[in-house]
Design an enzyme around this catalytic site. Structure first.
Site, PDB file in Angstrom:
ATOM      1  N   MET A  19       4.793  -2.213  -3.427  1.00 15.06           N
ATOM      2  CA  MET A  19       4.839  -3.655  -3.232  1.00 15.06           C
ATOM      3  C   MET A  19       3.945  -4.063  -2.058  1.00 15.06           C
ATOM      4  SD  MET A  19       6.830  -4.134  -5.684  1.00 15.06           S
ATOM      5  CE  MET A  19       6.909  -5.909  -5.551  1.00 15.06           C
ATOM      6  N   ARG A  60      -3.214 -10.545   8.912  1.00 15.31           N
ATOM      7  CA  ARG A  60      -4.079  -9.387   9.171  1.00 15.31           C
ATOM      8  C   ARG A  60      -5.521  -9.832   9.388  1.00 15.31           C
ATOM      9  NH1 ARG A  60      -1.864  -4.800   4.833  1.00 15.31           N
ATOM     10  NH2 ARG A  60       0.372  -5.202   5.205  1.00 15.31           N
ATOM     11  N   ASP A 120      10.525  -0.353  -1.287  1.00 16.82           N
ATOM     12  CA  ASP A 120       9.383  -1.073  -1.856  1.00 16.82           C
ATOM     13  C   ASP A 120       8.372  -0.202  -2.589  1.00 16.82           C
ATOM     14  OD1 ASP A 120       8.452   0.247   0.348  1.00 16.82           O
ATOM     15  OD2 ASP A 120       7.370  -1.446   1.204  1.00 16.82           O
ATOM     16  N   GLU A 121       8.749   0.999  -3.009  1.00 18.32           N
ATOM     17  CA  GLU A 121       7.810   1.824  -3.781  1.00 18.32           C
ATOM     18  C   GLU A 121       8.543   2.639  -4.831  1.00 18.32           C
ATOM     19  OE1 GLU A 121       5.772   4.925  -1.676  1.00 18.32           O
ATOM     20  OE2 GLU A 121       7.346   5.066  -0.154  1.00 18.32           O
TER      21      GLU A 121
END
Length: 634
Positions: A19, A60, A120-121
């Protein structure tokens, strides 16, 4: 040390789905005004604005990094939105993000074997789905390729951006491709379809890597973020790995990776190709040497585990600097809060997923007063897990005290704790429609198995009333009553229908009425019947109905007719019931191999009943669990 696993003989299609800045996406879904804005999620901590755990791609762009604190992020990007993780019990509460991750997993698991690696993976084994697509609807028309699939990044293709989509469509539909690449093309299309579904149904974007094994899929899933996918054909593996830094590879980030750099001068995975398998085995052992030799060539046999639920539950808290805990009272206060959260999570897991955790483990980081550079670590401690918040809190404190004693080595010195965590592990499924036999036993032996949750910590579940965990209660009539013959060597059984009506009436009055259970209940009472007093040895006589037969007592129970009435009508003068088969066995003859196939909690229960304490006991013995097992027959 890592160990090489055998590689599959058949080509596989493995995907790693990751994600994109997931915590930020969850907060943006809660507050749509944050979409498109520089945003970061900060961990609960009042020191310098808290630590960043997720940073949006907009932030970022301003130079904000996850290693920053909140105050520093504001200096770099004054307009950044800092969202704090929800707080419960004085620490971060991640349940919101776990639930959101479960939404994604439910979608991804629809196409193949799914392994949830973290919040999240996810790893997916899409081999069967890819084979089915290749057989029934192979991609043969570039124009019909899904737009999202046409945006894939395929290693080895020309990097001309203007022709990228055209080249990808052509690669996915190549009629002259080998079987492995055709499967990989189907896998890329399936992953693209899944990613579109995730976006439509959850509003979350994700990136993915598609390859022939988990190692390669994981390495490439983050190459083109956000919301993109990358494919690794077999022909591109060597060129791809040649420039991968050693420390970036899973299991090479620690001492092993440092040893490769310092002892062999290896900086990239490609550098390993210059060493023979024998040389690597000589340096690091047979298993690890072979593993290193294989990963340098992109070979990995690690399989995707079919696991949607976590293997363990853990709750932890750090106490940096002046917040370090320096006395038992402060440690107990925090342990109680951690154990309360852990208890809620394992109880929820039990109620929703019918899983029981077996082991409680305590971890801590500590230092001694005036010994900042001490190399001795606080030892982790474990014990069987008892359900119930109070019990977990009590056991965790005992584990801490035991670990502290070992850590201090009897030295009378001060100490400080900088990290505490408790973990529930060794989680097993409870077979559907089962429950503990202890539910039917109200006597002192009901405490035989501490690992099974008691009624105070586990809600009643009607679906769990008729069976033992992993061991159904069969409709059998078994009596632990033995009559000794005159020669003192031979035994004969007294069947259920040979009991007097008065004795059965007296027994049944003492039993609670439990619907849907077998006639074994008439032998499990608080008081001990006269039949039990006649017992002379551990041997048991059992009679069980043959095919098509059923006892009147059992039929009466099924019809909710009072048991004693049914027993009176079915009592005979001593003949065995028609179609039944009587046999005898000794408790010592129970086949250990059969016991080992049962769930761990039942194994402990059986061992506790069949191997009583050596201390003398004045309590009269009741019926035993051994009534449910037939002996091994030669």
């Amino acid at each position: 040390m890592p160990v090489a696993r055998p590689e599959s003989q058949e080509p596989r299609v493995i995907a790693h789905v990751d994600m994109d800045c997931f915590y930020v996406q969850v907060e943006q879904r809660r507050n749509p005004a944050l979409r498109g804005q520089p945003t970061a999620v900060v961990q609960y901590n009042d020191w310098k604005g808290g630590g960043l755990i997720a940073v949006s791609y907009e932030a970022r762009g301003f130079g904000v990094k996850r290693s920053m604190r909140g105050d520093e992020a504001k200096r770099v990007c004054p307009g950044i939105n800092l969202v704090q993780v929800p707080v419960a019990r004085g620490k971060a509460d991640l349940n919101l993000y776990r639930s959101a991750g479960s939404e994604v997993v439910a979608i991804l698991a629809s196409k193949g074997k799914c392994e949830r690696a973290s919040i999240d993976e996810v790893y997916l084994d899409l081999t069967d789905a890819a084979k089915e697509m290749l057989l029934q609807a192979p991609p043969d028309s570039p124009e019909e390729i899904l737009i999202e699939a046409a945006k894939s990044n395929i290693l080895g293709l020309p990097s001309d951006a203007s022709e990228k989509e055209k080249n990808v469509r052509a690669w996915l539909c190549r009629p002259d491709a080998d079987y492995e690449d055709k499967l990989l093309a189907c896998g890329a299309i399936i992953v693209a379809q899944l990613r579109v579904r995730v976006l439509e149904e959850t509003q979350f974007t994700c990136s993915a890597g598609i390859a022939h094994n988990k190692m390669l899929a994981k390495l490439v899933s983050g190459m083109h973020k956000p919301a993109q996918q990358t494919v690794v054909p077999s022909s591109s593996v060597q060129d791809f790995l040649a420039s991968i830094p050693v420390k970036k590879m899973k299991q090479l980030g620690g001492k092993l990776g440092s040893s490769l750099q310092d002892d062999l001068g290896v900086e990239t995975i490609g550098d390993l190709l210059s060493f023979t398998e024998e040389k690597l085995q000589e340096q690091y052992g047979v298993n690890t040497g072979t593993w290193l030799w294989k990963i340098a060539r992109g070979i990995s046999g690690e399989e995707v585990e079919d696991r949607l639920l976590p293997k363990s539950h853990g709750c932890g808290k750090t106490f940096p600097g002046p917040k370090a805990l320096k006395n038992s009272a402060s440690v107990k206060g925090w342990l109680d809060q951690l154990c309360e959260e852990l208890s809620e999570r394992i109880q929820s897991d039990l109620n929703q997923n019918k899983r029981i955790a077996q082991t409680l483990t305590l971890h801590a980081r500590a230092s001694k007063e005036n010994e900042r550079d001490s190399t001795k670590k606080f030892p982790s401690k474990s014990c069987p897990l008892r359900y119930g918040t109070g019990k977990i809190q009590e056991d965790a404190m005992k584990l801490f005290q035991s670990g502290l004693h070992d850590f201090l080595e009897s030295q009378n010195t001060g100490w400080s704790i900088t990290s505490l965590s408790v973990t529930a592990s060794k989680i097993y499924d409870i077979p559907s429609g089962t429950s503990s036999i202890l539910r039917y036993i109200k006597g002192p032996s009901s405490a035989a198995s501490p690992a099974i949750p008691d009624s105070s910590s586990v809600p009643e579940d009607p679906s769990l009333d008729n069976n033992v965990y992993g061991m159904p209660i069969h409709e059998e009539q078994c009596e632990p009553s033995i009559s000794e013959q005159e020669d003192g060597k031979r035994y004969s059984g007294i069947s259920a229908k040979q009991c007097s009506a008065n004795e059965e009436k007296r027994i049944s009055k003492k039993l609670p009425e439990v619907k849907g259970t077998s006639s074994i209940l008439k032998f499990l009472s608080r008081g001990q019947s006269a039949l039990h007093e006649k017992r002379k040895s551990n041997e048991l006589i059992c009679s069980h109905p043959g095919p098509g037969s059923s006892s009147e007592a059992n039929r009466a129970e099924e019809l909710n007719v009072p048991a004693q009435g049914a027993d009176r009508s079915s009592t005979s003068s001593g003949a065995e019931p028609s179609g039944s088969n009587a046999w005898m066995f000794n408790v010592e003859d129970i086949d250990p191999a059969v016991v080992k196939e049962l769930p761990p909690e039942i194994q402990r229960e059986i061992q506790g009943w069949t191997r009583p304490s050596k201390q003398p006991s004045t309590k009269r013995r009741g019926s035993t669990i051994s009534s449910y097992f037939q002996p091994a027959r030669s």
